[in-house]
Design an enzyme around this catalytic site. Sequence first.
Site, PDB file in Angstrom:
ATOM      1  N   TYR A 363      17.414  27.297  36.986  1.00  0.00           N
ATOM      2  CA  TYR A 363      18.782  26.813  37.137  1.00  0.00           C
ATOM      3  C   TYR A 363      19.696  27.981  37.476  1.00  0.00           C
ATOM      4  CZ  TYR A 363      22.988  24.058  35.859  1.00  0.00           C
ATOM      5  OH  TYR A 363      24.186  23.403  35.870  1.00  0.00           O
ATOM      6  N   CYS A 364      20.443  27.854  38.580  1.00  0.00           N
ATOM      7  CA  CYS A 364      21.455  28.841  38.973  1.00  0.00           C
ATOM      8  C   CYS A 364      20.813  30.228  39.104  1.00  0.00           C
ATOM      9  CB  CYS A 364      22.590  28.819  37.960  1.00  0.00           C
ATOM     10  SG  CYS A 364      24.052  29.782  38.445  1.00  0.00           S
ATOM     11  N   LEU A 365      21.294  31.241  38.397  1.00  0.00           N
ATOM     12  CA  LEU A 365      20.689  32.571  38.457  1.00  0.00           C
ATOM     13  C   LEU A 365      19.220  32.521  38.051  1.00  0.00           C
ATOM     14  CD1 LEU A 365      23.384  34.900  36.813  1.00  0.00           C
ATOM     15  CD2 LEU A 365      23.119  34.285  39.204  1.00  0.00           C
TER      16      LEU A 365
END
Length: 632
Positions: A363-365
């Site tokens: 998720y994301c980074l």
Amino acid sequence: MAKNLSENVISFPEPAASVVRNGAQGLVSEQAQTRLKRFNAIWPLYRYMNDVSQIMQQPSQELGDQWDRSIHAMMAKVTMGISPASVLEAYADWFSHLMISPGKQMRLAEQYWNKNLRLTNYTANGAFYTMLEPCVEPQPTDKRFSHVGWKTWPYNVIQQNFLLTQQWWQSATTGVRGVSKHHENMMQFGARQMLDMFSPSNFFATNPEVQVKTAQEGGANIVRGIANAVQDWQRSLQGQKPVAAEGYQVGVNLAVTPGKVVYRNRLIELIQYEPSTDKVKPEPILIVPAWIMKYYILDLSPKNSFIQFLTQQGYTVFCISWHNPTSKDRELTMDDYRRLGVEAALDAVQAITGQDQAHGVGYCLGGTLLTIAAATQARAKSNRFKSLCQLAAQTDFSEAGELMLFIDQSQVTFLEDMMWHQGVLDNSQMAGAFQMLRSNDLIWSRLVHELMMGESTSANDLMAWNTDATRMPYCMHSHYLRHLFLDNELSQGQYLVDGKPISITDIRVPIFAVGTEKDHVAPWRSVFKIHILSDTDVTFVLTSSGHNAGIVSEPGHPRRHYRVSHSTDQSPYVDPDTWLETTAIQEGSWWLEYACWLEQYSGTPVVPPAMGNDEKGYRVLADAPGSYVYES
């Protein structure tokens, strides 16, 4: 020491050096010998002065560097981490090109005249006609002027003046020939920030909705608003969460999916979740959340927990819970996050389940880091993933949305100096940058709602999670900003791991990528670039809502929809705009789509593995959600 320094500072070519040092005679003319004798007389003093200069030079450079960084760090506290030099550079680029563009100036003057002419005509007619056709309409997402009071005189005139001014500045800050795109975006963003600050909706005297409510309640809303402001100020000073978040507590009604902490190091706790079914798919799922947020965004309330949903689909789920770094962790690097995070967690997952491969979810980074780890393994021909799922995760940062406004050489250097001083990027500084991207919704509208209308923000689990902020260590974030955001090395096959470049094209496992329509952090068109960067099967989903709410989109959630498409490594490329026009909308949650996709890459169900594995060194350490999630 002095001798060594002098030999390094001055190096005479032979035989001149031997003449100077030994006073050799007969090798040069009498006039030259006289000059050499004079030089020999002053040589010891000259050498001493050079030695002193060299001894003082290095400490002076270090002192000057520390001085500069300290000043930048102090300035950053005032500017919210924004580099003044970067802003001035953008303004100089825009203004200087505007000054040598008489054609653009003429068009702006014409637009200004027409604006005032239209507003004057509207003002005159608005005094006599209530249902007057407006000069300009607000943007569909702009809800500031939705109240019926903005259609009555004189508020309709005030509103139209603001919108026309906003329209004029949009034209003034864009389309100036010669201005770099980055500087144009900065000027456009800066003008919008200033205008949003002085919007008529922000002031009691020019906001009809606030005036009507004040009249109806006899000023009680203003009293409540003052009380709200005082309460927020007091809670901020005491480091407490907002009142709206108090009804939600981690381990009580947040992050309550049953599980155990089965591994811990200085950077992560690994949580293994208890099975919800009698049998499970043999391949486990490893979730790598972003360390810019607490992991339980994926395990909020039981009704909208992505982790619980996956266990109910018959999977053994593991999730990383990141340590919240302090200044003592300033030296943690991106490589540490890969080794101590993803790879250490994979070792534990494989030891506990006995499986050679796992499904990776990032998720994301965390999705970016997961991609780096997968590409590193692919380079070494060691494929430990069966599939990859990227949730609002970027691998190409060339079009990373308005966050790129804060990314240039000057800005990154300024942020580095701020983090160097603090050891971390503080949560309040990160929150300030994200709020500026949506200042109309997250700052000014909230102030009107709470302070002038005297209303309280209704609480929910997502908002409570959003107040549970984290930090990022200096070395890791500096590396992330420079090598991924600024230089975009990952998408170009130039990102180094252990001194050698990795390439996303080496990844051959299927990828399930999710973008969200209103994402200000990882714009979906940027996430969509995985089609270009990868050389494997890609399933792409575009879901409604934003970076967080679009991912937390459980089945049964109202007003949720998504688009989905599948492509192979042989499929022709389709650009994102064409894809958007030709891909049908499907109602409901993308979670079910992912579950169906994951099924085809999973084996026949087996008996669930035990919690942890004492024999291999992974004993149960604590109940979920562990201890790192409580670090503030």
